[in-house]
Design a protein around this motif. Structure first.
Motif, PDB file in Angstrom:
ATOM      1  N   GLN B 147       0.956  -1.101   0.011  1.00 49.46           N
ATOM      2  CA  GLN B 147      -0.045  -0.018  -0.150  1.00 49.46           C
ATOM      3  C   GLN B 147       0.839   1.196  -0.173  1.00 49.46           C
ATOM      4  O   GLN B 147       1.935   1.162  -0.566  1.00 49.46           O
ATOM      5  N   ASP B 148       0.349   2.179   0.685  1.00 49.23           N
ATOM      6  CA  ASP B 148       1.223   3.439   0.688  1.00 49.23           C
ATOM      7  C   ASP B 148       2.698   3.172   1.158  1.00 49.23           C
ATOM      8  O   ASP B 148       2.797   2.552   2.216  1.00 49.23           O
ATOM      9  N   THR B 149       3.746   3.417   0.560  1.00 49.43           N
ATOM     10  CA  THR B 149       5.087   3.074   0.996  1.00 49.43           C
ATOM     11  C   THR B 149       5.746   3.706   2.043  1.00 49.43           C
ATOM     12  O   THR B 149       6.157   3.272   2.999  1.00 49.43           O
ATOM     13  N   GLN B 150       4.955   5.134   2.399  1.00 49.68           N
ATOM     14  CA  GLN B 150       5.400   5.630   3.549  1.00 49.68           C
ATOM     15  C   GLN B 150       4.965   4.789   4.909  1.00 49.68           C
ATOM     16  O   GLN B 150       5.865   4.764   5.985  1.00 49.68           O
ATOM     17  N   ILE B 151       3.604   4.581   4.918  1.00 49.67           N
ATOM     18  CA  ILE B 151       3.081   3.908   5.800  1.00 49.67           C
ATOM     19  C   ILE B 151       3.890   2.443   5.940  1.00 49.67           C
ATOM     20  O   ILE B 151       3.904   1.997   6.984  1.00 49.67           O
ATOM     21  N   GLU B 152       4.109   1.766   4.806  1.00 47.49           N
ATOM     22  CA  GLU B 152       4.573   0.415   4.903  1.00 47.49           C
ATOM     23  C   GLU B 152       5.817   0.647   5.635  1.00 47.49           C
ATOM     24  O   GLU B 152       6.302  -0.221   6.432  1.00 47.49           O
ATOM     25  N   ALA B 153       6.677   1.656   5.300  1.00 47.35           N
ATOM     26  CA  ALA B 153       8.036   1.840   5.936  1.00 47.35           C
ATOM     27  C   ALA B 153       7.975   1.984   7.358  1.00 47.35           C
ATOM     28  O   ALA B 153       8.565   1.359   8.085  1.00 47.35           O
ATOM     29  N   ALA B 154       6.947   2.882   7.938  1.00 43.17           N
ATOM     30  CA  ALA B 154       6.668   3.321   9.361  1.00 43.17           C
ATOM     31  C   ALA B 154       6.413   1.932   9.991  1.00 43.17           C
ATOM     32  O   ALA B 154       6.869   1.982  11.002  1.00 43.17           O
ATOM     33  N   SER B 155       5.437   1.347   9.376  1.00 43.18           N
ATOM     34  CA  SER B 155       4.806   0.151  10.271  1.00 43.18           C
ATOM     35  C   SER B 155       6.133  -0.962  10.471  1.00 43.18           C
ATOM     36  O   SER B 155       6.226  -1.666  11.130  1.00 43.18           O
ATOM     37  N   THR B 156       6.980  -1.274   9.233  1.00 38.13           N
ATOM     38  CA  THR B 156       8.097  -2.105   9.307  1.00 38.13           C
ATOM     39  C   THR B 156       9.165  -1.910  10.206  1.00 38.13           C
ATOM     40  O   THR B 156       9.211  -2.653  11.096  1.00 38.13           O
ATOM     41  N   LEU B 157       9.242  -0.503  10.360  1.00 34.06           N
ATOM     42  CA  LEU B 157      10.276  -0.070  11.215  1.00 34.06           C
ATOM     43  C   LEU B 157       9.938  -0.302  12.602  1.00 34.06           C
ATOM     44  O   LEU B 157      10.564  -0.982  13.571  1.00 34.06           O
ATOM     45  N   ALA B 158       8.665  -0.019  12.944  1.00 34.60           N
ATOM     46  CA  ALA B 158       8.166  -0.364  14.442  1.00 34.60           C
ATOM     47  C   ALA B 158       8.174  -1.642  14.606  1.00 34.60           C
ATOM     48  O   ALA B 158       8.414  -2.281  15.925  1.00 34.60           O
ATOM     49  N   LEU B 159       7.444  -2.613  13.653  1.00 34.04           N
ATOM     50  CA  LEU B 159       7.504  -3.879  13.893  1.00 34.04           C
ATOM     51  C   LEU B 159       8.770  -4.443  14.138  1.00 34.04           C
ATOM     52  O   LEU B 159       8.960  -5.398  15.099  1.00 34.04           O
ATOM     53  N   LEU B 160       9.880  -4.268  13.628  1.00 34.23           N
ATOM     54  CA  LEU B 160      11.176  -4.831  13.696  1.00 34.23           C
ATOM     55  C   LEU B 160      11.797  -4.268  15.100  1.00 34.23           C
ATOM     56  O   LEU B 160      12.261  -4.983  15.863  1.00 34.23           O
ATOM     57  N   GLU B 161      11.692  -3.007  15.351  1.00 38.20           N
ATOM     58  CA  GLU B 161      12.190  -2.541  16.604  1.00 38.20           C
ATOM     59  C   GLU B 161      11.294  -3.316  17.968  1.00 38.20           C
ATOM     60  O   GLU B 161      11.701  -3.341  18.700  1.00 38.20           O
ATOM     61  N   GLY B 162       9.940  -3.220  17.666  1.00 37.25           N
ATOM     62  CA  GLY B 162       9.245  -3.897  18.600  1.00 37.25           C
ATOM     63  C   GLY B 162       9.480  -5.408  18.727  1.00 37.25           C
ATOM     64  O   GLY B 162       9.427  -6.077  19.890  1.00 37.25           O
ATOM     65  N   ALA B 163       9.791  -6.051  17.633  1.00 42.19           N
ATOM     66  CA  ALA B 163      10.249  -7.453  17.687  1.00 42.19           C
ATOM     67  C   ALA B 163      11.586  -7.625  18.230  1.00 42.19           C
ATOM     68  O   ALA B 163      11.798  -8.798  19.218  1.00 42.19           O
ATOM     69  N   GLN B 164      12.367  -6.629  18.352  1.00 45.43           N
ATOM     70  CA  GLN B 164      13.561  -6.705  19.121  1.00 45.43           C
ATOM     71  C   GLN B 164      13.507  -6.685  20.389  1.00 45.43           C
ATOM     72  O   GLN B 164      13.907  -7.252  21.308  1.00 45.43           O
ATOM     73  N   LEU B 165      12.574  -5.580  20.857  1.00 44.54           N
ATOM     74  CA  LEU B 165      12.340  -5.719  22.361  1.00 44.54           C
ATOM     75  C   LEU B 165      11.613  -6.885  22.864  1.00 44.54           C
ATOM     76  O   LEU B 165      11.988  -7.129  24.060  1.00 44.54           O
ATOM     77  N   ALA B 166      10.613  -7.508  22.404  1.00 46.81           N
ATOM     78  CA  ALA B 166      10.131  -8.695  22.837  1.00 46.81           C
ATOM     79  C   ALA B 166      11.028  -9.996  22.777  1.00 46.81           C
ATOM     80  O   ALA B 166      11.024 -10.494  24.000  1.00 46.81           O
ATOM     81  N   ALA B 167      11.977 -10.008  22.013  1.00 51.84           N
ATOM     82  CA  ALA B 167      13.128 -10.978  21.906  1.00 51.84           C
ATOM     83  C   ALA B 167      14.027 -10.729  23.115  1.00 51.84           C
ATOM     84  O   ALA B 167      14.320 -11.786  23.684  1.00 51.84           O
ATOM     85  N   ARG B 168      14.399  -9.572  23.287  1.00 49.59           N
ATOM     86  CA  ARG B 168      15.273  -9.127  24.392  1.00 49.59           C
ATOM     87  C   ARG B 168      14.724  -9.153  25.874  1.00 49.59           C
ATOM     88  O   ARG B 168      15.611  -9.608  26.806  1.00 49.59           O
ATOM     89  N   THR B 169      13.460  -8.874  25.758  1.00 47.62           N
ATOM     90  CA  THR B 169      12.827  -8.863  27.235  1.00 47.62           C
ATOM     91  C   THR B 169      13.024 -10.399  27.823  1.00 47.62           C
ATOM     92  O   THR B 169      13.056 -10.287  28.968  1.00 47.62           O
ATOM     93  N   GLN B 170      12.873 -11.282  27.054  1.00 44.31           N
ATOM     94  CA  GLN B 170      12.771 -12.536  27.235  1.00 44.31           C
ATOM     95  C   GLN B 170      14.185 -13.536  26.922  1.00 44.31           C
ATOM     96  O   GLN B 170      14.016 -14.671  27.303  1.00 44.31           O
ATOM     97  N   HIS B 171      15.045 -12.641  26.267  1.00 43.38           N
ATOM     98  CA  HIS B 171      16.234 -13.615  25.990  1.00 43.38           C
ATOM     99  C   HIS B 171      15.985 -14.664  24.994  1.00 43.38           C
ATOM    100  O   HIS B 171      16.583 -15.617  25.318  1.00 43.38           O
ATOM    101  N   ASP B 172      14.792 -14.485  24.077  1.00 46.77           N
ATOM    102  CA  ASP B 172      14.552 -15.258  23.222  1.00 46.77           C
ATOM    103  C   ASP B 172      14.562 -14.925  21.846  1.00 46.77           C
ATOM    104  O   ASP B 172      13.494 -14.246  21.480  1.00 46.77           O
ATOM    105  N   LEU B 173      15.186 -15.369  20.872  1.00 47.24           N
ATOM    106  CA  LEU B 173      15.060 -15.008  19.540  1.00 47.24           C
ATOM    107  C   LEU B 173      14.069 -15.403  18.897  1.00 47.24           C
ATOM    108  O   LEU B 173      13.477 -14.654  17.808  1.00 47.24           O
ATOM    109  N   GLY B 174      13.249 -16.498  19.336  1.00 44.94           N
ATOM    110  CA  GLY B 174      11.980 -16.903  18.827  1.00 44.94           C
ATOM    111  C   GLY B 174      11.092 -15.938  18.778  1.00 44.94           C
ATOM    112  O   GLY B 174      10.128 -15.961  18.060  1.00 44.94           O
TER     113      GLY B 174
END
Lengths: 189, 189
Positions: B147-174
């Motif tokens: 869809q809108d590439t600006q929105i896709e970019a913002a969503s994706t960066l948020a997802l990647l950073e949030g996914a890092q937080l999730a993994a790091r909080t539990q020390h679990d790459l899964g």
DNA sequence: GTCTATATTCAGATAGAC
DNA sequence: GTCTATCTGAATATAGAC
């Protein structure tokens, strides 16, 4: 009705932790904010580790209550998901604060084991609730193209927390809105 | 070839910041790690603010180079996006580290204006690159339903950073893998 | 460029009076 | 429950010898 000191301390500490992280504020800051001497804080929270545990415990309980409130007020999965997005947006305040759970993720190596358990529990509650919401939204048709609910829950939590980071880094709530807009498009009004 | 002291200090500081945040480590930690006295660090980085600026500047330059490398090695938008996801996954290390930009987001009120500019620049580079990748992936058919590439970019960066937080909080790459799996499903192999 | 030595400030925490 | 006074350790940072 006047706030008791313990509650005032918790409120002040929570705001500080969400603004500058758990390593970013001191008892001196709290003392100034609440209007007592820093030695007096130790009467309520003997150590900073105790304080971190109490903070996170209260936060997790509040989250449980908020989810229950949403369930009571909204009938469809889509409406409930929308409400959670708004909850995370509201947690940003004027764009300077984060969810306590995100703030604690960074300082996590300086937290007590007790507090870490609370953080894990908070994430578990939220993920579990999200899973139910996606299951409901999939069957009632209010959320589009629902796939594996566990994966949907994990993706959504990551997106919400990441969107908070984006907004807070630039002190701009618009960043949050842009990051979650794709998710919101999947919800039928 | 032996690492010069300045580089050794930057490496040590970066690892520390990504593990415990910018407020979570001291010159004493770096001194012990690198094997010099803490007073000597001031010769290379007069203040901790100087250090934070140098750290983030190096990080942003490295990100630019990494994106350029991906562009050179991968032809489709989907392949490039997949490579970026792997980059963010690799940044987690054994699950105890975060992207420096995420770590700095929390400590941001204690950073210099100079460093904050670098953080903003880093985010800008990544978002801009993501936008191009989604545009390419939409037109070459390697990313589904762009869809809108600006929105896709913002969503994706948020997802990647949030996914890092999730993994790091539990020390679990899964946790990272689960959070990004919906995004990866949109990429055709 | 690295060292020893030191200055200053501030952190979390305790003792004991009121 | 809150205070004053104090302890101990650690933080960033500087001066000046080698």
């Amino acid at each position: 009705m006047v706030k008791d000191t313990k509650t005032a301390l918790l409120d002040s500490a929570e705001a500080a932790a969400r603004r500058v992280g758990f390593d970013g504020f001191s008892y001196a800051d709290l003392a100034q904010d609440v209007g007592i001497r820093k030695a007096s804080i130790h009467h309520h929270f003997p150590s900073k580790a105790t304080l971190s545990g109490a903070l996170m415990a209260r936060y997790a309980r509040r989250m449980e209550a908020a989810c229950a409130d949403i369930d009571a007020a909204r009938g469809t999965g889509g409406a409930r998901l929308k409400a959670l997005v708004q909850l995370y947006r509201a947690a940003l305040g004027d764009g300077t604060q984060l969810c306590l759970c995100v703030a604690f993720s960074i300082s996590r190596d300086h937290l007590s084991a007790d507090t870490l358990r609370e953080v894990t529990q908070f994430r578990g509650i939220t993920l579990q609730w999200l899973q139910t919401v996606f299951a409901l939204g999939g069957s009632d048709g209010s959320i589009h193209a629902v796939q594996d609910t566990q994966i949907e829950a994990a993706s959504t939590l990551a997106l919400l927390e990441g969107a908070q980071l984006a907004a807070r880094t630039q002190h701009d709530l618009g960043r949050f809105d842009m990051a979650v807009s794709l998710l919101e498009k999947r919800i039928s009004s």
